[in-house]
Design an enzyme around this catalytic site. Structure first.
Site, short mmCIF file in Angstrom:
data_model
loop_
_atom_site.label_atom_id
_atom_site.label_comp_id
_atom_site.label_asym_id
_atom_site.label_seq_id
_atom_site.Cartn_x
_atom_site.Cartn_y
_atom_site.Cartn_z
N GLY A 83 -11.89 16.64 5.70
CA GLY A 83 -10.92 17.16 5.38
C GLY A 83 -10.01 16.06 5.22
O GLY A 83 -8.71 15.92 4.77
N ASN A 111 -10.73 14.81 -1.48
CA ASN A 111 -9.70 15.96 -0.90
C ASN A 111 -8.35 15.74 -1.48
O ASN A 111 -7.71 16.65 -1.92
CB ASN A 111 -9.53 16.05 0.49
CG ASN A 111 -10.91 16.27 1.22
OD1 ASN A 111 -11.50 17.41 0.92
ND2 ASN A 111 -11.45 15.47 2.21
N ASP A 192 -20.76 26.50 -0.40
CA ASP A 192 -19.31 26.55 -0.94
C ASP A 192 -19.26 25.53 -2.15
O ASP A 192 -18.35 25.55 -2.97
CB ASP A 192 -18.48 25.56 -0.03
CG ASP A 192 -19.03 24.28 0.52
OD1 ASP A 192 -20.16 23.64 -0.32
OD2 ASP A 192 -18.74 23.59 1.59
N HIS A 195 -20.44 20.45 -0.92
CA HIS A 195 -20.92 19.77 0.15
C HIS A 195 -22.59 19.89 -0.20
O HIS A 195 -23.19 20.75 -0.27
CB HIS A 195 -20.63 20.14 1.50
CG HIS A 195 -19.10 20.00 1.74
ND1 HIS A 195 -18.43 20.96 1.64
CD2 HIS A 195 -18.51 18.87 2.17
CE1 HIS A 195 -17.06 20.73 1.99
NE2 HIS A 195 -17.21 19.33 2.31
#
Length: 222
Positions: A83, A111, A192, A195
């Site tokens: 994150g 990010n 997702d 990743h």
């Protein structure tokens, strides 16, 4: 008839036996301690941290194993935080990179892009990270990221160029795209789609390895 040996010959044989125990080529005969490993730190986000992967399958671990397999005496510490933006990496820079670090691989900015932040923000943060590490005489290898094309060509141009610009300005070894060979391949990414899987990390390491070796060759000899 038994051959008799005097005290002098007995001493000679004893000395020869002792020397055989420390023959040339043995660690004891050489007497030279092993050199300390080259200490690298991978500073990054979830792509470095190993989000969703089994223990030991994160990028720094697999990179260390690959380098050792090629004969390098290295340790690669994992300073990835899931994150993290580039600014987040900057905020924790001092305690993430301990004294005695020989080199840092910086992988940040994904990010910022995913949140649609102005590319000027990660550009400033990444460059400040580089400048602060160089002020500590710690060499930096920069790992780039590419913007998602749905953000538009203007955004992509500004974001993508920040890594090349910083690398050229500060004389850094650059690997242009961390996810090269993996991005967009569903078989190499977690559900997702962002990743890499453990197999994806292996491919990333295989591709980035020559650049890391180039970086190692630039480090000061100890």
């Amino acid at each position: 008839m038994k051959r008799q040996f005097g005290p002098l010959m007995a001493i000679i044989f004893a000395c020869a036996a002792a020397l055989a125990l420390v023959a040339p080529g043995s660690a004891r005969a050489q007497g030279a301690p092993q050199k300390d490993p080259v200490r690298l730190v991978a500073l990054g986000d979830s792509l470095t941290a190993g989000y969703g992967l089994p223990q030991g399958a994160a990028f720094p671990n697999v990179l260390e194993q690959a380098l050792k397999a090629k004969g390098y005496n290295v340790q690669v510490a994992n300073a990835g935080v899931s994150g993290d933006t580039a600014s987040g990496g900057l905020d924790r820079l001092d305690w993430s990179i301990p004294d005695g670090t020989d080199g840092v691989i910086v992988e940040l900015g994904a990010n910022d892009m995913l949140r649609g932040l102005d590319p000027a923000i990660p550009r400033k943060a990444v460059e400040t990270i580089v400048e602060r590490l160089q002020a500590r005489n710690i060499p930096v290898m920069l790992v780039g990221m590419l913007a998602s094309r749905n953000l538009g060509p203007e955004y992509a141009e500004k974001f993508d160029s920040l890594y090349q610009d910083i690398a050229e300005k500060h004389g850094l070894v650059l690997y242009p795209f961390f996810l090269d060979g993996v991005a967009g391949d569903t078989s190499l990414n977690l559900p997702d789609g962002l990743h890499p899987t453990a197999k994806g990390i292996e491919i990333i390491v295989g591709r980035i390895l020559p650049t890391v070796e180039k970086f190692l060759a630039t480090l000061p000899q100890r």
